[in-house]
Design an enzyme around this catalytic site. Structure first.
Site, PDB file in Angstrom:
ATOM      1  N   GLU A 177       7.778 -21.528   7.783  1.00 54.89           N
ATOM      2  CA  GLU A 177       7.946 -20.642   8.936  1.00 54.89           C
ATOM      3  C   GLU A 177       8.988 -21.155   9.919  1.00 54.89           C
ATOM      4  O   GLU A 177       9.476 -20.408  10.770  1.00 54.89           O
ATOM      5  CB  GLU A 177       6.622 -20.435   9.660  1.00 54.89           C
ATOM      6  CG  GLU A 177       6.118 -21.630  10.458  1.00 54.89           C
ATOM      7  CD  GLU A 177       4.904 -21.267  11.293  1.00 54.89           C
ATOM      8  OE1 GLU A 177       4.952 -21.532  12.511  1.00 54.89           O
ATOM      9  OE2 GLU A 177       3.928 -20.737  10.747  1.00 54.89           O
ATOM     10  N   GLU A 187       0.808  -1.213   0.000  1.00 58.59           N
ATOM     11  CA  GLU A 187       0.000   0.000   0.000  1.00 58.59           C
ATOM     12  C   GLU A 187       0.849   1.276   0.000  1.00 58.59           C
ATOM     13  O   GLU A 187       0.321   2.379  -0.183  1.00 58.59           O
ATOM     14  CB  GLU A 187      -0.938   0.008   1.209  1.00 58.59           C
ATOM     15  CG  GLU A 187      -2.047  -1.031   1.084  1.00 58.59           C
ATOM     16  CD  GLU A 187      -2.952  -1.103   2.289  1.00 58.59           C
ATOM     17  OE1 GLU A 187      -2.551  -0.625   3.372  1.00 58.59           O
ATOM     18  OE2 GLU A 187      -4.065  -1.637   2.156  1.00 58.59           O
TER      19      GLU A 187
END
Length: 300
Positions: free
Chosen positions: A117, A86
């Site tokens: 992960e 963004e």
């Protein structure tokens, strides 16, 4: 992480009083969730001094050409990617200036990549692909504060001399300990046991909003509370650009359109031409001299 370690985490704690939540009316469950969410801003408030210190250090490095890099797995990684994605339309940053890394790569945005992960080496490899420099900032994000990918990213970045921030939702986390700036927003046990996309995710989103937004303010990407570096890539943003110039200058619609046309739609120089009475080339020179800070350019 073994079961006993998991149960010791605040974010994983079981709440017996909610054991029959599935028997409640929908409106009551919604009320409970809303009440839970109201506690998050207070938890963030307790970390504001640490957040501010991390932002000042980040902005200082980015002012020298550094990048802001988020690294996390699962929900935490997705939130980092979201915040990074963004920044270009909001602040006209280059796509490489704010980067979101998620364990397992882009495919992990949509579905879990098994085992990603758990790898510190994967985090190091992802960062090496960016050719880290000491001017860069790496933010490891993990609700538990124990995710190997996030910790590995911070540890590797620190070895490279980059600034490191560890954002977690458990006190005394390994992630915060590994980072130069540890931010621990303890929101407490979740409504659904271990579902850290809830309060923990909301807390992480709030902090990432602060890190990117306030850093950009410090870098001169705004004029007051106006997004003067907005990129007019569609009709809505073109209209927003016009409105921003109007709010900053009070000029007429015709004057604004003429200024934006003369500056190829760039808001900062358009404002400068109107407020300082200079031509577009001079406006660009003043902005270059001020490092892109519109207020400083106006004071020259």
């Amino acid at each position: 992480m073994n079961p006993s370690e998991l149960s010791a985490l605040t974010t994983e704690a079981f709440r017996p009083e909610l054991a029959d939540i599935d028997r409640l009316p929908t409106a009551e469950i919604a009320r409970l969730m809303n009440a839970e969410d109201r506690s998050v801003p207070g938890a963030v408030a307790g970390q504001l001094p640490r957040i501010a210190a991390a932002i000042d250090a980040t902005a200082d490095r980015m002012a020298h050409g550094g990048r802001l890099v988020y690294a996390g797995a699962g929900t935490a990684g997705r939130l980092g990617v979201l915040d990074a994605s963004e920044c270009p339309p909001t602040f006209n940053t280059a796509p490489t200036q704010v980067v979101g890394l998620i364990a397992g790569g882009p495919a992990a945005m949509l579905e879990a990549v098994e085992g990603a992960e758990d790898s510190k080496d994967l985090a190091a490899a992802d960062l090496d692909a960016l050719s880290l420099t000491p001017d860069d900032t790496v933010v490891g994000i993990s609700a538990s504060g124990r995710t190997p990918y996030a910790i590995g990213a911070v540890e590797h970045a620190r070895r490279k001399g980059a600034l490191t921030i560890g954002l977690s939702c458990n006190a005394g986390s390994a992630l915060a300990a590994a980072a130069e700036h540890g931010i621990e927003v303890v929101v407490g046990p979740e409504l659904l046991t271990g579902s850290t996309r809830l309060k923990a995710g909301t807390a992480q989103k709030l902090v990432l909003n602060m890190i990117s937004t306030i850093t950009m303010i410090r870098l001169g990407k705004t004029y007051g509370n106006l997004m003067v570096d907005v990129r007019a890539s569609n009709e809505k943003l073109r209209a927003r650009s016009h409105r921003i110039v109007a709010l900053a200058t009070g000029a007429s619609d015709a004057e604004i359109e003429a200024a934006l046309t003369a500056t190829d739609g760039e808001v900062k120089p358009a404002i400068l031409t109107l407020l300082a009475g200079v031509d577009p080339d001079t406006a660009t020179q003043l902005l270059t001299k001020s490092g892109g800070h519109l207020r400083a350019a106006l004071d020259q």
